[in-house]
Design an enzyme around this catalytic site. Structure first.
Site, PDB file in Angstrom:
ATOM      1  N   HIS A   7      26.365  -9.032  31.134  1.00  0.00           N
ATOM      2  CA  HIS A   7      25.019  -9.445  30.738  1.00  0.00           C
ATOM      3  C   HIS A   7      24.691 -10.744  31.465  1.00  0.00           C
ATOM      4  O   HIS A   7      25.225 -11.801  31.139  1.00  0.00           O
ATOM      5  CB  HIS A   7      24.944  -9.648  29.222  1.00  0.00           C
ATOM      6  CG  HIS A   7      23.545  -9.707  28.681  1.00  0.00           C
ATOM      7  ND1 HIS A   7      22.722 -10.795  28.837  1.00  0.00           N
ATOM      8  CD2 HIS A   7      22.825  -8.790  27.999  1.00  0.00           C
ATOM      9  CE1 HIS A   7      21.560 -10.556  28.259  1.00  0.00           C
ATOM     10  NE2 HIS A   7      21.587  -9.344  27.740  1.00  0.00           N
TER      11      HIS A   7
ATOM     12  N   CYS B  46       0.855  -1.173   0.000  1.00  0.00           N
ATOM     13  CA  CYS B  46       0.000   0.000   0.000  1.00  0.00           C
ATOM     14  C   CYS B  46       0.894   1.226   0.000  1.00  0.00           C
ATOM     15  O   CYS B  46       2.023   1.166  -0.476  1.00  0.00           O
ATOM     16  CB  CYS B  46      -0.949  -0.004   1.202  1.00  0.00           C
ATOM     17  SG  CYS B  46      -0.103   0.030   2.786  1.00  0.00           S
TER      18      CYS B  46
END
Length: 680
Positions: free
Chosen positions: A601, A25
Site C-alpha cells: 500500500h 421514517c
C-alpha cells in the site's frame, strides 16, 4: 462485551453529546446534530447494519437501515448515554425543544416541512400497506368474476364479502384522525387534542347538518352550506382527507405554544386542551377544513388536467421525476394527492406511472443481485436480496435507493431508462388508474385498472433496468478493484483454512524443523523459514505498530512492516501474479509463488489523490518476477497533499503460516531481506 449496531451508529456520528434530535421514517434514522462536520460518512456506512448515509442541510444526517429501522431506533433510545443529552434534559425534551426553535439552516424550513409530512404518514404506513392488500384481493376477485364490481356505486355485496370489504375501509375512512394525531404530535401539540378536533367534523351528527332546512347544496352535491348563528358552515365528507388534518395540526401547534407561554404551568393540563379545542374546532369546521378539502382538490384537478391533456407526457414525467423526488422527500405531497384523488374522483391516475419508477428501481436491484452472485460478493448479495424482497413484496423503494443506487452512481442512468420505457408504454396505452391507494408491488398489480397494460409496463421497466445494469455493471473502475481485492482476501482466508503450507518462495534458512540445544543444554524447536521476502522499495523500515494508520498498525489487514521510501519506484518483491492493481496506483495485491499473499500500500490515504502523481506499470492478472516495477510515484505531490509516504508491506494470509517476522531495521535497498515467513 460485543458492540451493538445502535452503539456503533451513535459513536460514528460523534457520540450522544452530538445528538440534538432523532426520529425515523420507514427505512431511515433522521438525526439533527450539533455539528455534522465531525462525521466521516465512510465510517458510518462501514457499520454492517447500515445500508447508507445521507448528509443534509442544517446539521441533519440520515442513516439508512432498511426494514429494521424501528428496532435500531428503539435500541438507540435505550442506550444509557441517550437518556441524558447535552444540558441534562431527556432525549424527548430536547427533541421537543428543537422542534419549537423553528427553521434552522439555509434550507431547514423546507426540510422541516417535508419531515412533518413524513412523520405524519410514517407510523401508519404498515396499516396502509395491510389495507392495500385487502383492496387488491377484492379487485382480484372482481376481475375473476367471483364478485361484482365491489367499488361501483349502488353495488351490494353479500354479507360475507361485505365484511371483507370493511377490513380496509376503517384505515382509509378514518385516515384523517390518524394523520391528525401524528401531525399534532410532531408539531408539539397534544396528539389526542388534534385527534378530537378532527373527529368533530367526521361525526355522523356533523354530516347530518347538511340535511337542515336552511342547507344549500353546492359543488355538484359534494358539499352543503348551512347557516350556523348567521355564519356559513361548509359540510362535506372528510373521510380519507389528509390536507385538512395537516393544516389543522400546523395551526394547533402554533396555538399550543402560544397558550403555554401565557397560561401558568400549574393549570396548563386543564386549560391548554380546553382553549385549544374551543378555538380550533370552529376554526377547523368553518375555515381550515373547507380550505384543505377544496385546496387539495384543486391540486388534484390541476394534475388531472395535465394527465387529460397528454397521458403520454404525464406517464413519462412521473416515473422520471420520482427517482429524484424520493431522496428529497418530495414524494409525500403526491402521496397526499393520490389519497385525495381517490376520495374526490373515485380513482387515482398517479400510482400507475409511479409503478414504472418502482419496478425500474427493483429491476436495477435485481441486476445488482445477479452481478453480486456472479462475483461472489456476499455482502452486496445480502443487501440486494433484502432490498429486492422489500420492493417486490412490499412496494418499498428506500432499501434499494439508499442501500444501493445512491451509493453506486452508474445505476441511476440505467434505472432512468427503465422508468422511461414503462412510462411510454403506460402513456401510449392511455394511462392506468386505480380505485385505491396501494403500494406498487407484485402483490398489488390486480388493484390497477387495465391490468394487462400495467403488468406489461412494469415488467418492461423491471427487465430494462435489470438488463442494462447487468450489461454495464454498477461499479466504477476503482470500486471494481476494491471488490476484487476484498474477494481475493476472502478467498485466501478461506483457502488458508484448508490448504497445506506451500513450498518456499525464496531460499529458506533451514530445510527441516530441527531441535537445537539451547543455552542450558535443553533441546529447543527451531521453526522452518519458508521464505525471506525482499523489500519492494528502498527506504527506512518502520515497525508495523508505528505505521500511521490503525487499520494497518493493528494488523487488521495483515502482518508485516512499513517502509518510508527514499526512492520513487515500487517493485515486485518476488515472483507471482498480480491479483489487484489499483488504477489509482496506491495499492497492489500479489499472490507470490508458493501461496504467500501480499499487499503493498503506497502511502497512507493516498487513494484520495485519485491517481495523481502515480504511474502504474502492471494490471491485474499480470505475471511478475522479483524486481518487476509495479508503480512509480511523485513524492512531492504526495507530500504537498499532506499524506504520509510510509508504505505498508503486508502478508494478508498470515493464518496460513507460523509467523511473519521483521527481518531488517534501518535503511534497506530494493531486494534486501525485509520479512521472514515461517511454517506452522
Amino acid at each position: 462485551m460485543a458492540s451493538s449496531p445502535a452503539k456503533d451508529i451513535i459513536q460514528s456520528i460523534g457520540g450522544a453529546g452530538n445528538v440534538v434530535a432523532l426520529t425515523h421514517c420507514a427505512t431511515r434514522l433522521r438525526f439533527t446534530l450539533k455539528d455534522a462536520s465531525v462525521i466521516d460518512q465512510g465510517t458510518v456506512e462501514a457499520i454492517p447494519a447500515v445500508l447508507g448515509a445521507v448528509p443534509q442541510s442544517g446539521d441533519r444526517f440520515q442513516v439508512v437501515i432498511g426494514g429494521a429501522v424501528e428496532t435500531v431506533y428503539n435500541e438507540i433510545l435505550a442506550l444509557p448515554e441517550m437518556k441524558k443529552i447535552g444540558t441534562g434534559e431527556s432525549a424527548d425534551d430536547i427533541k421537543a425543544a428543537e422542534r419549537a426553535k423553528g427553521p434552522r439552516g439555509k434550507f431547514a424550513g423546507l426540510d422541516t416541512f417535508f419531515e412533518v409530512l413524513s412523520d405524519s404518514f410514517r407510523p401508519i404506513l404498515g396499516a396502509l400497506l395491510g389495507a392495500s392488500l385487502f383492496i387488491t384481493f377484492m379487485a382480484l376477485m372482481a376481475t375473476l368474476g367471483v364478485i361484482p364490481a365491489w367499488n361501483a356505486p349502488g353495488v351490494e355485496l353479500e354479507p360475507g364479502w361485505a365484511f371483507i370489504n370493511l377490513m380496509w375501509q376503517g384505515v382509509f375512512v378514518f385516515l384523517p384522525l390518524m394523520v391528525a394525531y401524528n401531525a399534532s404530535k410532531r408539531l408539539g401539540a397534544d396528539p389526542w387534542v388534534g385527534f378530537g378536533i378532527m373527529a368533530v367534523v367526521m361525526l355522523p351528527g356533523f354530516s347530518a347538518l347538511a340535511a337542515s332546512d336552511n342547507a344549500q347544496t353546492v359543488f355538484d352535491g359534494k358539499a352543503a352550506i348551512v347557516s350556523i348563528f348567521g355564519l356559513p358552515l361548509t359540510v362535506t365528507d372528510y373521510s380519507s382527507q389528509v390536507f385538512p388534518p395537516l393544516l389543522m395540526a400546523a395551526v394547533l401547534g402554533l396555538l399550543t405554544k402560544g397558550l403555554k407561554k401565557v397560561i401558568p404551568a400549574s393549570v396548563q393540563l386543564i386549560f391548554v386542551p380546553f382553549l385549544s379545542m374551543l378555538v380550533m374546532i370552529p376554526v377547523t369546521a368553518f375555515l381550515i377544513g373547507p380550505i384543505g378539502v377544496f385546496g387539495g382538490a384543486a391540486i388534484g384537478e390541476f394534475l388531472k388536467s395535465i394527465n387529460d391533456f397528454s397521458p403520454l407526457i404525464f406517464a413519462i414525467v412521473i416515473p422520471l421525476a420520482y427517482p429524484f423526488m424520493v431522496p428529497l422527500g418530495l414524494h409525500w405531497p403526491l402521496n397526499a394527492v393520490m389519497l385525495l384523488n381517490i376520495q374526490s374522483l373515485g380513482y387515482d391516475f398517479i400510482q400507475g406511472p409511479m409503478g414504472a419508477w418502482n419496478f425500474a428501481c427493483f429491476g436495477a436491484t435485481a441486476g445488482v443481485l445477479f452481478l453480486a452472485i456472479r462475483a461472489k460478493n456476499s455482502q452486496m448479495k445480502q443487501t440486494a436480496t433484502g432490498a429486492l424482497a422489500a420492493g417486490l413484496l412490499g412496494g418499498i423503494s428506500e432499501p434499494s435507493l439508499y442501500g444501493i443506487h445512491l451509493r453506486f452512481k452508474r445505476i441511476y442512468p440505467r434505472m432512468l431508462v427503465g422508468c422511461l420505457v414503462g412510462g411510454v408504454i403506460i402513456g401510449l396505452g392511455g394511462g392506468v388508474t386505480t380505485n385505491a391507494f396501494v403500494f406498487t408491488s407484485l402483490l398489488t398489480i390486480p388493484a390497477f385498472n387495465n391490468i394487462p397494460l400495467y403488468a406489461i409496463a412494469v415488467a418492461a421497466s423491471f427487465f430494462t433496468a435489470m438488463i442494462l445494469v447487468i450489461l454495464s455493471g454498477y461499479l466504477s473502475p476503482e470500486q471494481k478493484a476494491e471488490a476484487a481485492a476484498q474477494l481475493a482476501e476472502d478467498t485466501a482466508m478461506e483457502e488458508a483454512k484448508h490448504a497445506p503450507v506451500a513450498a518456499p518462495v525464496a531460499a529458506a534458512t533451514s530445510t527441516d524443523a530441527a531441535t537445537a540445544p539451547a543455552a542450558g543444554g535443553t533441546a529447543t524447536m527451531v521453526a522452518t523459514v519458508l521464505a525471506t521476502i525482499g523489500s519492494p522499495v528502498a527506504g527506512i523500515v518502520v515497525p508495523l505498530v508505528d505505521v500511521p494508520d490503525p487499520v494497518f498498525s493493528k494488523g487488521i489487514v495483515g502482518l508485516g512492516v512499513g517502509v518510508d521510501p527514499t526512492e520513487d519506484t515500487v517493485y515486485a518483491p518476488a515472483a507471482g501474479k498480480v491479483l489487484v492493481a489499483q488504477p489509482t496506483g496506491h495499492a497492489f495485491g500479489l499472490m507470490l509463488d508458493g501461496g504467500i499473499e501480499m499487499l503493498i500500500h503506497v502511502g497512507i490515504d493516498t487513494v484520495n489523490l485519485a491517481g495523481k502523481g502515480f504511474d502504474v506499470k502492471v494490471k491485474a492478472g499480470d505475471r511478475v518476477e522479483a524486481g518487476t516495477p509495479l508503480v512509480t510515484f511523485d513524492r512531492a505531490i504526495i507530500e504537498e497533499a499532506g499524506y504520509s509516504l510510509v508504505t505498508p508491506v503486508l502478508v494478508t494470509n498470515p493464518k496460513k503460516f507460523g509467523s511473519i517476522d521483521q527481518a531488517a531495521t534501518g535503511h534497506v535497498s530494493v531486494g534486501d531481506a525485509l520479512l521472514t515467513v515461517t511454517a506452522k
